[in-house]
Structures are given as structure tokens and as C-alpha cells.
Motif scaffolding. Structure first.
Motif, short mmCIF file in Angstrom:
data_model
loop_
_atom_site.label_atom_id
_atom_site.label_comp_id
_atom_site.label_asym_id
_atom_site.label_seq_id
_atom_site.Cartn_x
_atom_site.Cartn_y
_atom_site.Cartn_z
N PRO A 39 33.52 82.64 3.44
CA PRO A 39 32.73 82.37 4.63
C PRO A 39 32.13 83.65 5.18
CG PRO A 39 35.07 82.20 5.09
CD PRO A 39 34.93 82.31 3.61
N ALA A 40 30.87 83.56 5.60
CA ALA A 40 30.14 84.76 5.96
C ALA A 40 30.08 84.96 7.46
CB ALA A 40 28.71 84.67 5.39
N GLY A 41 29.59 86.14 7.82
CA GLY A 41 29.26 86.41 9.21
C GLY A 41 30.44 86.53 10.14
N TRP A 42 30.36 85.81 11.25
CA TRP A 42 31.34 85.97 12.31
C TRP A 42 32.73 85.50 11.89
CZ3 TRP A 42 29.48 85.30 18.02
CH2 TRP A 42 28.41 86.19 18.24
N THR A 43 32.80 84.52 11.01
CA THR A 43 34.12 84.07 10.54
C THR A 43 34.87 85.21 9.87
OG1 THR A 43 33.43 81.76 10.26
CG2 THR A 43 35.32 82.50 8.98
N VAL A 44 34.19 85.94 8.97
CA VAL A 44 34.82 87.06 8.29
C VAL A 44 35.23 88.13 9.29
CG1 VAL A 44 34.41 88.97 6.70
CG2 VAL A 44 33.70 86.67 6.07
N GLN A 45 34.34 88.45 10.23
CA GLN A 45 34.67 89.49 11.22
C GLN A 45 35.91 89.11 12.03
OE1 GLN A 45 31.48 91.22 13.61
NE2 GLN A 45 29.99 90.26 12.26
N THR A 46 35.98 87.85 12.44
CA THR A 46 37.13 87.41 13.23
C THR A 46 38.41 87.45 12.42
OG1 THR A 46 35.71 85.98 14.58
CG2 THR A 46 38.06 85.51 14.60
N MET A 47 38.36 86.99 11.17
CA MET A 47 39.55 87.01 10.33
C MET A 47 39.98 88.45 10.02
SD MET A 47 40.64 83.89 9.74
CE MET A 47 40.41 83.84 11.52
N GLU A 48 39.01 89.31 9.81
CA GLU A 48 39.34 90.72 9.57
C GLU A 48 39.99 91.35 10.80
OE1 GLU A 48 36.07 92.22 6.24
OE2 GLU A 48 35.66 92.54 8.37
N ALA A 49 39.45 91.03 11.97
CA ALA A 49 40.02 91.60 13.20
C ALA A 49 41.44 91.10 13.43
CB ALA A 49 39.13 91.26 14.39
N PHE A 50 41.70 89.84 13.13
CA PHE A 50 43.05 89.29 13.27
C PHE A 50 44.00 90.02 12.32
CE2 PHE A 50 46.41 86.41 11.89
CZ PHE A 50 46.94 85.98 13.09
N ALA A 51 43.59 90.17 11.06
CA ALA A 51 44.43 90.85 10.08
C ALA A 51 44.65 92.31 10.44
CB ALA A 51 43.81 90.74 8.69
N ASP A 52 43.62 92.96 10.96
CA ASP A 52 43.74 94.36 11.35
C ASP A 52 44.66 94.54 12.54
OD1 ASP A 52 42.68 97.23 11.16
OD2 ASP A 52 42.17 96.73 13.23
N THR A 53 44.79 93.51 13.37
CA THR A 53 45.73 93.57 14.48
C THR A 53 47.16 93.56 13.98
OG1 THR A 53 44.12 92.36 15.84
CG2 THR A 53 46.37 92.48 16.67
N LEU A 54 47.41 92.84 12.89
CA LEU A 54 48.76 92.75 12.32
C LEU A 54 49.09 93.97 11.47
CD1 LEU A 54 48.80 88.99 11.26
CD2 LEU A 54 49.75 90.01 13.33
N ILE A 55 48.16 94.36 10.60
CA ILE A 55 48.35 95.53 9.73
C ILE A 55 47.11 96.40 9.87
CG2 ILE A 55 48.87 96.38 7.41
CD1 ILE A 55 49.99 93.67 6.72
N PRO A 56 47.10 97.31 10.83
CA PRO A 56 45.89 98.09 11.12
C PRO A 56 45.52 99.05 9.99
CG PRO A 56 47.48 98.18 12.94
CD PRO A 56 48.20 97.61 11.76
N GLY A 57 44.25 99.38 9.96
CA GLY A 57 43.74 100.38 9.02
C GLY A 57 42.63 101.17 9.68
N GLU A 58 42.09 102.12 8.93
CA GLU A 58 41.00 102.93 9.47
C GLU A 58 39.67 102.24 9.23
OE1 GLU A 58 40.50 105.90 5.59
OE2 GLU A 58 41.50 106.59 7.42
N ARG A 59 38.70 102.59 10.02
CA ARG A 59 37.38 101.97 9.90
C ARG A 59 36.76 102.32 8.55
NH1 ARG A 59 36.60 102.81 15.92
NH2 ARG A 59 36.44 100.67 16.72
N ARG A 60 36.02 101.35 8.01
CA ARG A 60 35.39 101.54 6.70
C ARG A 60 34.08 102.30 6.80
NH1 ARG A 60 35.58 95.17 5.97
NH2 ARG A 60 35.15 95.49 8.21
#
Length: 220
Positions: A39-60
Motif C-alpha cells: 500500500p502506497a502513500g499515507w498508509t506506508v508512512q503511518t505504518m512506518e511511524a508506528f513501527a519506528d515508535t516501537l523500534i526506533p531508527g535513524e532517518r533515511r
């Protein structure tokens, strides 16, 4: 989320749990890697932000909004969480937009109660600071949250993406430097691509091998 949408999501989650219990993560050598599409666009951004909240990483890259960039090194996003969520062996991909919409709705409610002005150019959850994302996600796992099962399954898959490279063949993940396995110092296989672990974890053999054990290590 409507009751019809919630039922579809819960059915997909139930099927996902059943699939996870039948699969051996990380993937066996005969399993193809999941495609990178989803899924493209905002769905990916939201899922990425959720995952980054659990296991953070540095910006790409500069201006990366989904990743808050609160730590150095790779996190769940770099480890392939979107590919894991979109694995063809899991039934989650069709309902990810609804899950993302639910999370963004929660973010809007959180922002309203905390007098936070959200940007209109990104998903609501992405627009929160890392501190507010963490506070919101913490509440999602509370026993009173009606959708806690959704967040529990997503958190499980986030961990699998980072800790096991669940969407990839294990040898492929190790030899190509999967960031999660590299961070965990997952060992390289032997020259023939197999892991044997000659050193016993307790420093000694805990039992002798049964004489009827086959060459593959299975009981006769």
C-alpha cells in the motif's frame, strides 16, 4: 472504523496469527522473499511511524517524516517492516489502509485532547512528535482499548521484521547485511550455508546423542 471494517481487520488478524503459528520464522530456504510493493502513500508512512515508535531508527534522508530519528543506527523500518506486513504469506496487506486510518483517527483524537496542531500535509500519526507517538501507542496496549489485538499483532510483526528478517530467507538476510540481524550479531552460516553451532550454549554437551539418531539429527 466501521463495524464492517473492524470485523474484516479482526478476521485478517486471526488469520495472521494462525499463519504465524504454522510458519517457521525466519523463513526457510525454499521460501521466496516478499515483494517490496505494498500500500502506497499515507498508509506506508503511518505504518512506518508506528513501527519506528516501537523500534526506533535513524532517518533515511533529510525530511524523513515517518522516522522520528531519535536514535542512531537502524530500526524496524530499515529492517523491512513494510515488506513483512505485506508478505504474501500473510493476509494483512488488504486491510493495512484501514488499520492506518484507525491509527490516524486515534492520533487526531489524541491531538485534540492535548491541544496539538497537526500538519495537513502528512498523516495524523506521522505529525505527532516521538514523545506523543510513544504516549499514544502506550495507551493502545491498555486492557481497556477495544482494538488492542490489532496493535499487539502489529507489534509482533514489527519485532519479527527486526529480530528475524521474517520476510527474507535467513541466509540471504545475513549475507546481505540485514540491519536487525547485524545489530543482533546473528552468526554467519558455514561455507555450505548451514548453521551448526559447534560450541554448546552451556559450554558443554548436556546429554549424549542417542545411538539411533539419524544423520540429520532426527530420532529414529
Amino acid at each position: 472504523m466501521s463495524s464492517i471494517g473492524r470485523r474484516a481487520v479482526l478476521r485478517a488478524l486471526a488469520a495472521t496469527v494462525g499463519t504465524l503459528s504454522a510458519l517457521q520464522f525466519p523463513g526457510a530456504a525454499t521460501r521466496a522473499a516478499a515483494t517490496e510493493t505494498g500500500p502506497a502513500g499515507w498508509t506506508v508512512q503511518t505504518m512506518e511511524a508506528f513501527a519506528d515508535t516501537l523500534i526506533p531508527g535513524e532517518r533515511r534522508f533529510a525530511g524523513d517524516l515517518a522516522i522520528a530519528g531519535v536514535v542512531k543506527g537502524p530500526g524496524a523500518v530499515q529492517a523491512g517492516v513494510i515488506s513483512t506486513l505485506n508478505s504474501p504469506e500473510l493476509p494483512l496487506a488488504p486491510v493495512l489502509p484501514e488499520i492506518a486510518a484507525l491509527l490516524d483517527a486515534r492520533a487526531i483524537a489524541y491531538a485534540a485532547t492535548h491541544l496539538i496542531l497537526l500538519p495537513i500535509t502528512s498523516p495524523a500519526f506521522v505529525g505527532l512528535s516521538f514523545r506523543d507517538r510513544t504516549a499514544l501507542v502506550r495507551g493502545l496496549f491498555g486492557p481497556e482499548d477495544p482494538d488492542r489485538a490489532i496493535w499487539q499483532v502489529l507489534s509482533l510483526l514489527t519485532g519479527l521484521a527486526f529480530d528475524t528478517a521474517a520476510h527474507l530467507d535467513t541466509r540471504q538476510a545475513v549475507t546481505t547485511g540485514h540491519p536487525g540481524l547485524a545489530w543482533l550479531r546473528f552468526p554467519q552460516p558455514d561455507a555450505d550455508g548451514l548453521w551448526r553451532f559447534a560450541d554448546h550454549s552451556y559450554g558443554k554437551a548436556l546429554a549424549t546423542t542417542h545411538p539411533a539418531t539419524t544423520a540429520s539429527g532426527s530420532p529414529a
